[in-house]
Write an enzyme that holds these catalytic residues in place. Sequence first.
Site, PDB file in Angstrom:
ATOM      1  N   GLU A  42       0.851  -1.235   0.068  1.00 56.24           N
ATOM      2  CA  GLU A  42      -0.044   0.060  -0.085  1.00 56.24           C
ATOM      3  C   GLU A  42       0.960   1.241   0.059  1.00 56.24           C
ATOM      4  OE1 GLU A  42      -2.666   0.244   3.152  1.00 56.24           O
ATOM      5  OE2 GLU A  42      -2.710   2.458   3.130  1.00 56.24           O
ATOM      6  N   ARG A  46       1.032  10.333   0.334  1.00 53.97           N
ATOM      7  CA  ARG A  46       1.485  11.240   1.534  1.00 53.97           C
ATOM      8  C   ARG A  46       2.816  12.007   1.121  1.00 53.97           C
ATOM      9  NH1 ARG A  46       0.412   7.976   6.833  1.00 53.97           N
ATOM     10  NH2 ARG A  46      -1.434   6.834   6.073  1.00 53.97           N
ATOM     11  N   LYS A 129      -9.913  -1.862   6.765  1.00 51.23           N
ATOM     12  CA  LYS A 129      -8.942  -1.428   7.623  1.00 51.23           C
ATOM     13  C   LYS A 129      -9.371  -0.958   8.912  1.00 51.23           C
ATOM     14  CE  LYS A 129      -5.237   2.099   7.393  1.00 51.23           C
ATOM     15  NZ  LYS A 129      -4.115   2.312   6.152  1.00 51.23           N
TER      16      LYS A 129
HETATM   17  C1  3PG Z   1      -1.228   3.804   7.875  1.00 48.07           C
HETATM   18  O1  3PG Z   1      -1.605   4.616   7.119  1.00 48.07           O
HETATM   19  O2  3PG Z   1      -2.007   2.811   7.687  1.00 48.07           O
HETATM   20  C2  3PG Z   1      -0.589   4.088   8.853  1.00 48.07           C
HETATM   21  O3  3PG Z   1       0.072   5.366   8.782  1.00 48.07           O
HETATM   22  C3  3PG Z   1       0.647   3.013   9.162  1.00 48.07           C
HETATM   23  O4  3PG Z   1       0.616   3.077  10.445  1.00 48.07           O
HETATM   24  P1  3PG Z   1       2.090   2.742  11.203  1.00 48.07           P
HETATM   25  O5  3PG Z   1       3.144   3.694  10.714  1.00 48.07           O
HETATM   26  O6  3PG Z   1       1.874   3.031  12.762  1.00 48.07           O
HETATM   27  O7  3PG Z   1       2.367   1.483  10.795  1.00 48.07           O
END
Ligand code: 3PG
Length: 205
Positions: A42, A46, A129
């Site tokens: 994924e 950003r 999710k």
């Molecule tokens: C996302 O968008 O799913 C999160 O930013 C991922 O979370 P993590 O960096 O805590 O794994």
Amino acid sequence: MNDALTLVKKTAPVMPVAQFKSLDHARACAELFAEAGVPAVEITLRHADAWQMVKMFKDLVPNALIGVGTVLNRRQMLRAVDEADFAVSPGFSRELSMLAHKTLSTYIPGVATATEIMAAMAEEHSVFKMYPATAIGGVALLKAMSGPFADAVFCPTGGISQANYHDYLALPNVHCVGGSWIVPSEEALAKDREGYVTMLKDLYQ
Ligand code: 3PG
């Protein structure tokens, strides 16, 4: 959507959630993921070059499903339909859900509450999710959701790490977890690329 179920089964145990710092960083990780046989990624929207990163992954990691994450609006969803294999949102939006159904796209909406799960199930979703998983209750919340939502499948994401991901995967309603911890920084790659190849191969073998 059944495609979403196929996706979480294919990506198990961990969906790498990538937020690359630069195109060079993305290229280095694409080469790593191709070598290690990572099944799905994924790529979050950003970074200003995020769509270019999606294309790069499609080219360099042809055997993996390449998804777009942090899909927040209609424009992003329509572009994801054209340029990626699946889309993921941090929350639930009826508009994005309807677009995904209309375009027959594989889509995983985000949920955090029973109300959001009900709204998404009303739109025929059953794979979610759960975000931000650790902050909103983690394993205890997912256990609680298995009562009223016996058919829901979750990919919890947010605050999950090497230290606790097994606790999530032990739950029957969790088919995979998402996390950024398996996406190395450029510095980590420069230090121990071979270590990451081994870790990823072990994870997905
Ligand atoms: C996302 O968008 O799913 C999160 O930013 C991922 O979370 P993590 O960096 O805590 O794994």
